[in-house]
Design a protein around this motif. Structure first.
Motif, PDB file in Angstrom:
ATOM      1  N   ASP A  76      -7.884  -2.934  -8.588  1.00  0.00           N
ATOM      2  CA  ASP A  76      -6.641  -2.627  -9.309  1.00  0.00           C
ATOM      3  C   ASP A  76      -5.393  -3.098  -8.572  1.00  0.00           C
ATOM      4  O   ASP A  76      -4.268  -2.816  -8.997  1.00  0.00           O
ATOM      5  N   GLY A  77      -5.570  -3.780  -7.437  1.00  0.00           N
ATOM      6  CA  GLY A  77      -4.439  -4.304  -6.683  1.00  0.00           C
ATOM      7  C   GLY A  77      -4.017  -3.443  -5.512  1.00  0.00           C
ATOM      8  O   GLY A  77      -3.175  -3.874  -4.705  1.00  0.00           O
ATOM      9  N   ALA A  78      -4.537  -2.255  -5.393  1.00  0.00           N
ATOM     10  CA  ALA A  78      -4.176  -1.385  -4.274  1.00  0.00           C
ATOM     11  C   ALA A  78      -4.776  -1.918  -2.988  1.00  0.00           C
ATOM     12  O   ALA A  78      -5.808  -2.602  -2.982  1.00  0.00           O
ATOM     13  N   VAL A  79      -4.129  -1.602  -1.857  1.00  0.00           N
ATOM     14  CA  VAL A  79      -4.566  -2.051  -0.537  1.00  0.00           C
ATOM     15  C   VAL A  79      -4.919  -0.819   0.292  1.00  0.00           C
ATOM     16  O   VAL A  79      -4.129   0.142   0.361  1.00  0.00           O
ATOM     17  N   ARG A  80      -6.049  -0.864   0.915  1.00  0.00           N
ATOM     18  CA  ARG A  80      -6.487   0.237   1.779  1.00  0.00           C
ATOM     19  C   ARG A  80      -7.024  -0.324   3.085  1.00  0.00           C
ATOM     20  O   ARG A  80      -7.473  -1.484   3.154  1.00  0.00           O
TER      21      ARG A  80
END
Length: 309
Positions: A181-185
């Motif tokens: 979804d484009g999130a960065v972790r």
């Protein structure tokens, strides 16, 4: 004595010629030369008996005619067997190994052996030049020698050093993952050295990869970088690429990116812990781990494709 009677008895015997039971006598021995023997008149009623012809040579009285015929048959069969028997020749042993192959495969095997021999000779020569003192060849072709040796065939003498390593060094890595979804972790630290240790523990035949790959990659990096993690020459850049590909491959095995995620960056650190001295020793050392944290490295396509296999 009458000459006629004497001669008749001597030639035909006392019974006279033609009488039953009489056997011919052998001719009388010739008389000595020079003795005069008067001519004998012909006897009309007793014609001269011709001499018996000589009997053909054959088996003696003690020989059996049947045995003689058997011996002749055996001689004939032996002569026939000898005539049809093949001429003796050298014993031909069956071919084995490369000699049993066809000409085309023999040529292929010879070429393969020649290639292997050339590669082995080149490798032995490169290793010799690598460990040999500095000379004209190493000065002129030092880069080619280093490219061949590092990182897989590096040679060192740490096992025989006056002060062998007395530290446990663990290589750890974490990743920055971009989700679907484009999130960065950012993941936690993966202790890759501990994973290799678990794979080796209790394994009678551990693989070379589990024993040496990660350890040698880290030693290669430390030897080609200064204390500020700056590379020293082309070997430093090569060591970075080598270590980065290994940690990305390990993260992929552990599914660090998760479903649909992509690893954007990785960060490597080493955690060094001193080995505690024995109880009887008075040596005092720190038991606090020391970390060496490297900067973030962006992950390229070459690190995740064929370059990591």
């Amino acid at each position: 004595m009458d000459a006629y009677g004497t001669d008749s008895d001597a030639r035909h015997g006392p019974d006279g010629p033609g009488r039953p039971g009489s056997a011919p006598e052998p001719d009388a021995p010739p008389e000595p030369h020079g003795s005069a023997v008067p001519d004998r008149p012909a006897v009309p009623d007793s014609p001269a008996v011709p001499d018996s012809p000589p009997e053909p040579a054959g088996p003696g009285p003690a020989d059996d005619p049947q045995d003689a015929s058997t011996d002749a048959a055996e001689l004939d069969s032996g002569a026939l067997a000898f005539s049809v028997a093949p001429a003796p020749g050298p014993h031909a042993e069956p071919r084995t190994g490369v000699a049993a192959l066809s000409l085309r495969y023999q040529i292929g095997a010879a070429l393969a052996l020649a290639v292997v021999a050339v590669v082995v000779c080149v490798h032995v020569g490169m290793v010799f030049l690598h460990v040999a003192p500095s000379n004209t060849l190493t000065k002129a072709h030092g880069k080619a020698i280093d490219d061949w040796i590092y990182p897989e065939f590096e040679q060192n003498w740490k096992l025989f050093a006056p002060n062998p390593l007395q530290q446990n060094i663990a290589v750890q890595v974490r990743a920055e993952v971009q989700e679907k979804d484009g999130a960065v972790r950012t993941t936690g630290w993966y202790d890759l050295s501990a994973q290799d240790g678990q794979a080796i523990d209790g394994n009678l035949l551990p693989s070379h990869t589990e024993q040496n790959e990660l350890r040698r990659a880290w030693d290669f990096f430390v030897a080609t970088h200064d204390s500020n993690n700056r590379p020293a020459g082309l070997r430093g850049t090569l060591s970075e690429s080598y270590l980065r590909r290994i940690v990305v491959l390990r993260l992929g095995r552990d599914d660090a990116a998760g479903k649909g995620g992509v690893i954007d960056q990785v960060q490597v650190r080493s955690r060094t812990t001193n080995v505690p001295p024995p109880k009887w020793s008075t040596e005092k050392i720190s038991d606090k781990p020391m970390d060496r944290v490297l900067p973030w490295w962006p992950v390229a396509a070459a690190d995740t494709d064929g370059g990591t296999r």
